[in-house]
Enzyme design. Structure first.
Site, PDB file in Angstrom:
ATOM      1  N   GLY A  63       0.806  -1.212   0.000  1.00 26.55           N
ATOM      2  CA  GLY A  63       0.000   0.000   0.000  1.00 26.55           C
ATOM      3  C   GLY A  63       0.839   1.262   0.000  1.00 26.55           C
ATOM      4  N   SER A  64       0.358   2.270   0.697  1.00 25.80           N
ATOM      5  CA  SER A  64       0.967   3.600   0.598  1.00 25.80           C
ATOM      6  C   SER A  64       2.353   3.699   1.223  1.00 25.80           C
ATOM      7  CB  SER A  64       0.034   4.644   1.229  1.00 25.80           C
ATOM      8  OG  SER A  64      -1.157   4.748   0.468  1.00 25.80           O
ATOM      9  N   THR A  65       2.798   2.690   1.980  1.00 26.55           N
ATOM     10  CA  THR A  65       4.194   2.742   2.439  1.00 26.55           C
ATOM     11  C   THR A  65       5.145   2.732   1.249  1.00 26.55           C
ATOM     12  OG1 THR A  65       4.313   0.323   2.669  1.00 26.55           O
ATOM     13  CG2 THR A  65       3.656   1.579   4.616  1.00 26.55           C
TER      14      THR A  65
END
Length: 571
Positions: free
Chosen positions: A273-275
């Site tokens: 995801g956004s990591t």
């Protein structure tokens, strides 16, 4: 009169014949001793396991396994001597009676099977491996001829579940099955027996216990299916803590066979995801096509035929690059990746170690899932952590390189392991890009989705990530994996903290949200608050002058106090 026949018939002793007889007797005695000794060596001997003529397993002694300790010398695995019951079937007079008696004092023993195996003959048969002293006493009290015991080495794990996935476990024959225990066997095969010197892990059992307890509470609080966490020293790649739940007790290794008990940090592969946006932002800045002052249009979704990319609770306006990071804009990240191009994106992710298996001392590892076709849509979705699945330890290694000065260091579980042999690449990003990423992660903890992870005095930085899970080949909007990667101190990072929650649910105080800013971030903040003092980090209160000098000189958004809109949504 009683006549002494022996005395009356006595003759002079022939000394030459006596010496011959004595020599013959000596040779016979020596031969008997050799036969008995060989037999004992065959039964108790020091080689590998084998079977007798009837196929019964015979285990022989193996070199003693070294102790396993944490970085501070706390004992994690040790050998103890414990008795095991065996039989010599040829000596047992009544196999049926023996089987019945043994079954009375050895719970779980099948008397019919034991009788059959004793009756089959042979000279060695295991009855019960590794029994308690009280059980041995009860067996001896039966007085069955041909039933005896030998002492074996049993591996015991004083820390139990707390470090299970790292330490691993052994078989009943003292062979390493998983974790560091399996690594020790590989080491012996490569270098030969290393004696009994303890192996010192990079783990700090205090931090490990804190992480374990915190993740257990997180599963309960957010009703998650599973959780995992990591503490990594970004300066040398040493793993200070690694937990995956549900776990198992290495003293009861059968629990580890449950597929739900895998090591999610380095065996599971997930869309992070956004990591992953930290990697995309670094790639964009390093490409020279973008600067910290660039602007990106996030007013409208990006469309690819019937497929579109949207922002979660988007700002629907033009964003500065720092805003794109702290508001976690999918649209902005996709635009940067598309500008850089698929080939340069693949080259950058390959350089960051995201395409191959990550090799550590833990034998368990996983191959990342990389798209077979890499067109525009893939370029756009990979930019925000969808469409590519990697091991969390792999992703953490890459983020560590972004913030530690550009050194990509393969993680290790061994304290003091040489860094040079694990240095995969130097200068994976420029010094300015590295400072920009540290600045953006700190800004996110001050104003963005990482605010709930901030810890007073420790200058935390971080990035949240919420990824929809793939179920039956499709994204399931109601089921997600949330993650948070935090660093401290952000101006000169020493430690990276990672928390992952599998399908967390909303809580009464999260307003119906179950995204990473509402669960993985605050859990990580609590872990950092407890662990950093343990690791000797001294808090600094008040402003830190010249924490990000290049960003200040560039006039980066957020480097001076702002008014108005300054809080990102918790995504």
């Amino acid at each position: 009169m009683v006549q002494d026949i022996g005395a009356s018939q006595a003759r002079p002793v022939n000394m030459k014949q006596a010496r011959k007889r004595l020599a013959v007797l000596t040779l016979l005695s020596l031969a008997a001793f050799v036969v008995v000794s060989v037999r004992l060596i065959w039964v108790m001997g020091p080689a590998q396991s084998r079977g007798d003529a009837h196929g019964f397993e015979m285990i022989e002694a193996t070199p003693q396994r070294p102790e396993i300790r944490d970085r501070n010398g706390v004992l994690l695995a040790v050998n103890v001597d414990i008795p095991s019951i065996y039989a010599d079937p040829q000596i047992i007079p009544d196999p049926e009676e023996a089987a019945k008696l043994l079954a009375r004092v050895l719970p779980g023993l099948d008397p019919i099977e034991i009788r059959r195996r004793i009756a089959a003959g042979g000279r060695f048969l295991w009855i019960k491996r590794q029994v308690a002293p009280a059980v041995l006493k009860a067996v001896n009290a039966l007085g069955i001829p041909g039933i005896d015991y030998r002492m074996e080495t049993k591996r015991v794990y004083p820390s139990g579940r707390i470090a299970a996935h790292v330490v691993g476990y052994t078989s009943v024959d003292d062979a390493g099955i998983a974790g560091i225990e399996a690594y020790l066997d590989q080491l012996v095969r490569q270098t030969g027996p290393g004696g009994t010197e303890a192996v010192r892990l990079s783990l700090d059992i205090r931090v490990q216990a804190l992480l374990h307890a915190s993740l257990l509470r997180a599963i309960e609080t957010y009703q998650a299916r599973a959780a995992a966490g990591l503490v990594l020293d970004v300066t040398n790649g040493e793993v200070l803590a690694l937990v995956s739940l549900p776990d198992f007790d290495p003293n009861t290794p059968a629990e580890a066979l449950d597929p739900q008990r895998i090591n999610r940090i380095n065996v599971g592969v997930y869309e992070m995801g956004s990591t992953f946006k930290a990697l995309t932002t670094a790639m964009a800045l390093d490409s020279g096509l973008f600067t910290i002052n660039s602007s990106l249009d996030a007013r409208e979704p990006l469309r690819f035929g019937r497929f579109s990319i949207n922002d979660y609770r988007g700002e629907k306006r033009i964003l500065t690059l720092p805003e794109a990071f702290i508001y976690s804009s999918n649209i902005a990240m996709a635009r940067m990746a598309l500008a850089v191009g698929a080939e340069r994106q693949k080259a950058f992710l390959g350089l960051m170690g995201q395409f191959g298996k990550l090799r550590t001392e833990l034998p368990e590892t996983a191959q990342p899932i990389v798209p077979a076709q890499w067109g525009e849509v893939t370029t756009a979705t990979v930019a925000f952590g969808h469409g590519i699945a990697v091991a969390p330890l792999q992703a953490a290694m890459a983020v560590a390189a972004l913030v530690n000065g550009g050194d990509l260091i393969r993680p290790t579980l061994i304290a003091g392991a040489e860094v040079g042999s694990r240095l995969v690449a130097r200068g994976v990003v420029t010094p300015e890009t590295g400072e920009a990423l540290r600045y953006l992660m700190r800004l996110n903890a001050e104003r963005g989705s990482a605010k709930k992870a901030d810890v007073a005095g420790y200058m935390v930085g971080g990035k949240t990530g919420t990824a929809e899970k793939v179920v039956d080949g499709r994204y399931a909007g109601s089921r997600s994996l949330t993650a948070f990667m935090g660093i401290s101190p952000a101006d000169a990072p020493r430690y990276l903290f990672l928390t992952i929650l599998d399908e967390p649910q909303s809580t009464p105080d999260s307003y119906g949200f179950a995204t990473a800013g509402w669960n993985a971030a605050p859990v990580t903040g609590r872990i950092m608050a407890g662990a950093l003092p343990m690791l000797g980090e001294v808090p600094r209160f008040g402003s830190v002058p010249q924490a990000f000098p290049t960003m200040a000189a560039r006039g980066a958004w957020g480097s001076v106090p702002e008014t108005g809109r300054d809080a990102a949504k918790h995504r």
